[in-house]
Design a protein around this motif. Structure first.
Motif, PDB file in Angstrom:
ATOM      1  N   VAL A 587       0.829  -1.204   0.000  1.00 53.45           N
ATOM      2  CA  VAL A 587       0.000   0.000   0.000  1.00 53.45           C
ATOM      3  C   VAL A 587       0.865   1.257   0.000  1.00 53.45           C
ATOM      4  N   PRO A 588       1.260   1.777  -1.172  1.00 50.51           N
ATOM      5  CA  PRO A 588       1.842   3.129  -1.203  1.00 50.51           C
ATOM      6  C   PRO A 588       0.728   4.160  -1.116  1.00 50.51           C
ATOM      7  N   GLY A 589       1.038   5.307  -0.523  1.00 51.89           N
ATOM      8  CA  GLY A 589       0.013   6.339  -0.382  1.00 51.89           C
ATOM      9  C   GLY A 589       0.613   7.731  -0.327  1.00 51.89           C
ATOM     10  N   ILE A 590      -0.189   8.719  -0.645  1.00 50.57           N
ATOM     11  CA  ILE A 590       0.209  10.122  -0.539  1.00 50.57           C
ATOM     12  C   ILE A 590      -0.889  10.867   0.214  1.00 50.57           C
ATOM     13  N   PHE A 591      -0.525  11.979   0.858  1.00 48.34           N
ATOM     14  CA  PHE A 591      -1.516  12.708   1.638  1.00 48.34           C
ATOM     15  C   PHE A 591      -1.135  14.176   1.725  1.00 48.34           C
ATOM     16  N   ALA A 592      -2.129  14.994   2.053  1.00 48.86           N
ATOM     17  CA  ALA A 592      -1.920  16.428   2.283  1.00 48.86           C
ATOM     18  C   ALA A 592      -2.948  16.891   3.301  1.00 48.86           C
ATOM     19  N   GLU A 593      -2.529  17.854   4.124  1.00 45.74           N
ATOM     20  CA  GLU A 593      -3.415  18.361   5.163  1.00 45.74           C
ATOM     21  C   GLU A 593      -3.182  19.860   5.337  1.00 45.74           C
ATOM     22  N   TYR A 594      -4.267  20.609   5.454  1.00 43.51           N
ATOM     23  CA  TYR A 594      -4.202  22.062   5.580  1.00 43.51           C
ATOM     24  C   TYR A 594      -4.860  22.486   6.891  1.00 43.51           C
ATOM     25  N   THR A 595      -4.200  23.393   7.622  1.00 49.18           N
ATOM     26  CA  THR A 595      -4.725  23.914   8.885  1.00 49.18           C
ATOM     27  C   THR A 595      -4.900  25.412   8.774  1.00 49.18           C
ATOM     28  N   LEU A 596      -6.129  25.866   8.951  1.00 53.60           N
ATOM     29  CA  LEU A 596      -6.458  27.282   8.932  1.00 53.60           C
ATOM     30  C   LEU A 596      -6.779  27.710  10.356  1.00 53.60           C
ATOM     31  N   THR A 597      -6.058  28.716  10.852  1.00 51.45           N
ATOM     32  CA  THR A 597      -6.248  29.191  12.226  1.00 51.45           C
ATOM     33  C   THR A 597      -6.748  30.623  12.208  1.00 51.45           C
ATOM     34  N   GLY A 598      -7.890  30.837  12.815  1.00 60.81           N
ATOM     35  CA  GLY A 598      -8.444  32.171  12.958  1.00 60.81           C
ATOM     36  C   GLY A 598      -8.412  32.615  14.400  1.00 60.81           C
ATOM     37  N   LEU A 599      -9.097  33.691  14.694  1.00 60.03           N
ATOM     38  CA  LEU A 599      -9.088  34.211  16.047  1.00 60.03           C
ATOM     39  C   LEU A 599      -9.767  33.273  17.018  1.00 60.03           C
ATOM     40  N   LYS A 600     -10.853  32.655  16.558  1.00 60.21           N
ATOM     41  CA  LYS A 600     -11.595  31.785  17.457  1.00 60.21           C
ATOM     42  C   LYS A 600     -11.819  30.394  16.891  1.00 60.21           C
ATOM     43  N   TYR A 601     -11.281  30.111  15.741  1.00 60.63           N
ATOM     44  CA  TYR A 601     -11.571  28.835  15.102  1.00 60.63           C
ATOM     45  C   TYR A 601     -10.299  28.215  14.540  1.00 60.63           C
ATOM     46  N   THR A 602     -10.351  26.911  14.370  1.00 58.37           N
ATOM     47  CA  THR A 602      -9.290  26.170  13.692  1.00 58.37           C
ATOM     48  C   THR A 602      -9.937  25.115  12.811  1.00 58.37           C
ATOM     49  N   LEU A 603      -9.485  25.051  11.588  1.00 60.55           N
ATOM     50  CA  LEU A 603      -9.971  24.055  10.636  1.00 60.55           C
ATOM     51  C   LEU A 603      -8.796  23.211  10.182  1.00 60.55           C
ATOM     52  N   VAL A 604      -8.964  21.900  10.254  1.00 60.65           N
ATOM     53  CA  VAL A 604      -7.961  20.973   9.749  1.00 60.65           C
ATOM     54  C   VAL A 604      -8.644  20.094   8.706  1.00 60.65           C
ATOM     55  N   ALA A 605      -8.248  20.235   7.459  1.00 57.79           N
ATOM     56  CA  ALA A 605      -8.839  19.470   6.361  1.00 57.79           C
ATOM     57  C   ALA A 605      -7.737  18.710   5.643  1.00 57.79           C
ATOM     58  N   GLY A 606      -7.935  17.438   5.470  1.00 58.76           N
ATOM     59  CA  GLY A 606      -6.904  16.631   4.816  1.00 58.76           C
ATOM     60  C   GLY A 606      -7.498  15.508   4.005  1.00 58.76           C
ATOM     61  N   THR A 607      -6.701  14.976   3.127  1.00 63.38           N
ATOM     62  CA  THR A 607      -7.106  13.817   2.346  1.00 63.38           C
ATOM     63  C   THR A 607      -5.875  13.008   1.995  1.00 63.38           C
ATOM     64  N   ARG A 608      -6.084  11.722   1.799  1.00 59.54           N
ATOM     65  CA  ARG A 608      -5.003  10.861   1.373  1.00 59.54           C
ATOM     66  C   ARG A 608      -5.537   9.883   0.321  1.00 59.54           C
ATOM     67  N   VAL A 609      -4.639   9.448  -0.526  1.00 59.18           N
ATOM     68  CA  VAL A 609      -4.963   8.456  -1.546  1.00 59.18           C
ATOM     69  C   VAL A 609      -4.008   7.287  -1.356  1.00 59.18           C
ATOM     70  N   ASP A 610      -4.565   6.096  -1.177  1.00 64.47           N
ATOM     71  CA  ASP A 610      -3.759   4.892  -0.985  1.00 64.47           C
ATOM     72  C   ASP A 610      -4.046   3.904  -2.108  1.00 64.47           C
TER      73      ASP A 610
END
Length: 895
Positions: A587-610
């Motif tokens: 199982v080779p795989g690749i992935f990416a994840e993005y973190t957006l930080t605001g004053l009162k919020y944090t979003l972590v969105a990611g995906t991977r393909v295996d």
């Protein structure tokens, strides 16, 4: 429909975060940390003194809006940091931050990246000026009144400096007399500490942070109660399991801050509980399977009445749907699924991170209900060697030796050794079968750590582990010396050898503390040879895992990202009866994840393909969102997908101790003829902190739903003489609701209350049914109390946990003769565990405890136990403890 729901949720969250992100900071608006009106005054004052034409600070938004000349904002933010307030450019020095009033101590994110730390010398007092703790106007009035009542002609207390200026006639009174009067009125100062009874009687608004340093030489403490408390604080050690502490020496002052044994990380976007090693000392934590006895999130249960192994469940689903890692590397999976929890000794564990719901994509694709990561002992500034001895009253004995020591300023090493043995014949229900297996385990590990992040940017961790475990179970009269075909008694033999080696290496780029690269590698060899009566099961597994992660930012630290690639190889060879099963999963795989930080919020969105050679290409998206309504009110949302390949034999060994025939109904898949398991998990939680009895209290409520797109069902209802595996056709889901309340009624007494509700159903061949052995309702109570230390550093700890388990659906046995039939539902029951420990000093701790003190046990845990080679024999129908009350003693010695 499931795909539509998932897209709707992901789309809604995406649009919501885009709306928030659109309200980004203007060029003259900066993130600045602060708490109260005093912070607002200090921040705005510092900004104006530094040249700002206008400065307006918002406590709710944590922003400072400036009107400045071009290019001067950086100098202004530097002055704000010097005044004690972290911001997006500069970080206040610890000395200045510690010197702020207690009400101004905002929560510092130690991982936050800023340009630099602003240093400034501690505040220097003038003559007749003394440090005195307080919070508000009521404190000011109380302090000044007490000072004047003790003979001061003039007294003025400054909340920002936390000092009082005194003028007095030295022939009539003294500073000692005045400061003692101030302490007696409820306010700690540089010479006297307020008695706890007086401090606890102050109004809630006046309860300042007592774990605090003024940056001055160690203050003298003259009053008797204060002296005892100072001694208690200075000698608080890791041995205090109920109230873990951390200490730092600053200019001769010992600063001790309370750290909860189990805490919810407010900074994490996901619902992550940090379990400290002190929590593990509250119960007989001999291995990882027993590490959650005092934790409300994880359910611990026996899996069968013959081998006596324990299994974990989370969010209403079996252990196999939770990613179990060690040092962030895959650990308990594949052939280790049944017995792997026994291979991580409790005394080896430094901490556990428990994540509910889908975890980050950087850790792989197998997490569906959550992740449990175990960190081993490996951090020490001074050499420390510990010995633990444990024995219960039914023939179980264990010994652990752990040694953690620095080699030099960059290298450190850890030696870990564990041995256990069960030698007695325990048959509390008198059915002729051992309630737990006999046997021995030898477990040894060596860890080597290199840390030069500050200078070269490099860090590395190496580990090696070897395990040999042999177990024998079955009827009391079973003689393992006889050949299997010569046995007249029913026996079970399990022989496991396991070897693993791993390395984690990382590099932080110079001048870019936000940018790093890490590479993890691990090799595991696992072999099991076993038999269950007349059935043989053997297996070998070779696993190689590699994970490369790069982390950096986009523009600034509000936009972070991770990207990388992973590789997993599993080679399996299994034999069940006369059938051989072999497969290689690549199982080779690749992935990416993005973190957006605001004053009162944090979003972590990611995906991977295996790119799974047997299961096909799999896309795994995951999203976590956190919104802080206030620092004390936090909402979390999550959604994500996970997939895994089922190891039907290794994961179902609890049913091998029966005479059920195994049947696999193929469905066109490439793994035992079955397709992979795929599920979506959605969750929401609300965390609320507040003051109760003048102390921190918190309530957490969460709801999670797991929807299976595909699942390998284990059907126990088709026939009592058959165990059938097949792919889901229809729906399978698990709803989980939990609420937990933690509070401290009085000092050193912690209370944890929890309630859980589960609704777990699946469409079997015979129709939709509740999944067996899962109680809909569960209750939990944990109480922990520790006494104050005496002058020699001794104290007592008392811990007790009550688990109430509601009725559970049992597999259908209606076709059995009446005497071998089980009811449709089990009875509810309660299990009480308790422990008393005595710390004699920093070096010695003794403890005694009991498990299942209610002595509730499952009668007739084995169906047709008198005829183990007959058609109706079944040792897998376990829903409750199979042993009555069991008592134990232990000793910890630190060298």
């Amino acid at each position: 429909m499931k795909l539509y729901i998932s897209r709707l949720i992901l789309g809604t969250l995406f649009l919501f975060t885009q709306f928030i992100s659109a309200q980004s900071l203007s060029k003259n608006q900066f993130k600045v940390k602060g708490n109260c009106e005093m912070c607002k005054t200090r921040i705005e004052g510092a900004a104006k003194k530094a040249g700002a034409k206008k400065a307006e600070y918002s406590i709710d938004l944590q922003t400072l809006t400036l009107e400045t000349d071009p290019g001067s904002a950086e100098d202004i933010l530097k002055k704000v940091a010097k005044a004690g307030h972290d911001n997006e450019k500069f970080r206040a020095s610890k000395e200045v931050y510690d010197g702020l009033p207690g009400c101004c101590h905002y929560e510092r994110d130690l991982q936050e990246t800023v340009s630099q730390t602003v240093t400034q010398a501690p505040y220097s007092k003038q003559e007749n000026e003394y440090f005195v703790r307080g919070n508000c106007a009521s404190c000011k009035a109380r302090i000044e009144k007490a000072a004047k009542g003790a003979g001061a002609d003039f007294a003025e207390w400054n909340a920002e400096k936390q000092t009082v200026i005194l003028h007095f006639n030295g022939s009539k009174t003294s500073s000692d007399t005045i400061l003692k009067a101030i302490a007696d009125a409820g306010h700690d100062n540089e010479k006297y500490r307020t008695p706890d009874t007086v401090y606890n009687g102050l109004p809630a608004c006046c309860l300042y942070d007592r774990d605090f340093t003024f940056g001055e030489p160690n203050p003298k403490v003259h009053n008797e109660e204060g002296a005892k408390h100072e001694n208690h604080q200075q000698h608080e050690t890791a041995a205090n399991e109920g109230h873990s502490q951390h200490e730092k020496n600053i200019e001769g002052v010992v600063v001790t801050g309370s750290k909860a044994a189990t805490s919810l990380n407010k900074k994490e976007t996901g619902l992550v509980f940090n379990i400290d090693k002190k929590e593990l000392l509250k119960a007989a934590c001999c291995n990882l399977s027993e590490s959650f006895e005092t934790n409300a999130t994880v359910d611990v249960s026996f899996s069968n009445a013959v081998t006596g192994t324990k299994q974990l469940k989370m969010l209403g689903l079996d252990q196999k749907y939770t990613s179990l890692t060690k040092e962030q590397l895959p650990e308990i999976r594949g052939l280790a699924s049944a017995y792997g929890l026994n291979f991580i000794p409790g005394r080896w564990i430094e901490s556990i991170q428990l994540t509910k719901g889908g975890s980050t994509v950087t850790n792989g694709y197998e997490s569906i209900t959550g992740q449990i990561n175990t960190e081993l002992l490996k951090n020490a500034k001074t050499p420390e060697t510990s010995l633990n001895l444990f024995s219960d009253f039914n023939g179980r004995a264990e010994a652990n030796i752990t040694s953690v020591s620095p080699i030099n300023d960059k290298w450190s090493q850890t030696f870990l050794l564990h041995g256990n043995g069960t030698f007695g014949n325990t048959d509390m229900n008198h059915d002729g079968f051992l309630d737990r297996p006999k046997g021995t385990q030898i477990n040894a590990a060596y860890l080597l750590n290199y840390n030069d992040l500050e200078k070269s940017g490099f860090g590395s961790h190496f580990g090696i582990n070897f395990i040999r475990d042999e177990r024998t179970a079955g009827q009391v009269g079973y003689d393992k010396r006889l050949a299997q075909d010569e046995q007249y008694a029913y026996g079970v033999g399990i022989d496991i050898s396991r070897f693993q080696v791993w390395n984690k290496t990382g590099y932080v780029f110079k001048g870019k503390p936000y940018q790093s690269i890490g590479w993890m590698n691990q090799y595991v060899y696992h072999q099991q040879d076993s038999f269950f009566g007349l059935r043989n099961y053997a297996g070998k597994q070779h696993t190689y895992y590699s994970n490369l992660i790069f982390e950096s930012i986009i523009g600034n630290t509000n936009h972070k990202y991770k990207a990388g690639a992973s590789f997993l190889y599993d080679g399996y060879e299994e034999t069940y009866l006369i059938n051989d099963f072999k497969r290689n999963e690549i199982v080779p795989g690749i992935f990416a994840e993005y973190t957006l930080t605001g004053l009162k919020y944090t979003l972590v969105a990611g995906t991977r393909v295996d790119f799974h050679n047997l299961a096909g290409t799999q896309l795994t998206p995951r999203l976590n969102f956190k919104y802080d309504f206030t620092p004390q009110t936090i909402l979390r949302l999550s959604a994500g997908r996970g997939f895994r390949t089922a190891n039907v034999f290794a994961e179902s060994q609890q049913y091998f101790a029966s005479n059920r025939s195994i049947s696999i109904l193929p469905n066109g898949g490439n793994i035992y003829g079955l397709k992979p398991e795929i599920a979506w998990n959605y969750g929401a939680s609300l965390q609320q902190e507040f003051k109760l009895f003048g102390r921190k209290s918190s309530i957490i409520a969460d709801f999670f739903r797991t929807d299976f797109q595909d699942q390998v069902l284990v059907d126990l209802d088709r026939s009592p003489q058959q165990l059938t595996f097949y792919n889901l056709e229809g729906k399978s889901f698990a709803n989980s609701f939990q609420t937990q309340w933690d509070f401290t009624p009085f000092k050193n007494f912690d209370v944890r209350l929890a309630y859980k509700y589960y609704d777990v159903q699946a469409d079997y061949i015979g129709g939709r049914r509740e999944v067996p052995f899962m109680a809909k309702h569960r209750g939990f109570v944990n109480l922990a109390y520790a006494t104050h230390k005496n002058d020699k550093g001794s104290f007592w700890s008392f811990d007790t946990t009550l688990n109430w388990v509601g009725k559970q659906r049992l597999p259908d046995t209606a076709s059995n003769p009446q005497e071998f039939q089980l009811p449709a539902y089990s009875n509810s029951y309660a299990v009480l565990n308790a422990q008393i420990s005595r710390n004699f000093n920093k070096k010695i701790r003794a403890y005694v405890g009991g498990e299942n003190l209610t002595s509730y046990y499952q009668k007739n845990a084995i169906v047709d136990f008198k005829n183990p080679f007959g058609n109706y024999f079944d040792g897998g129908m376990v829903y409750a403890p199979i042993m009555k009350a069991n008592f134990y003693v232990g000793l910890d010695v630190t060298f």
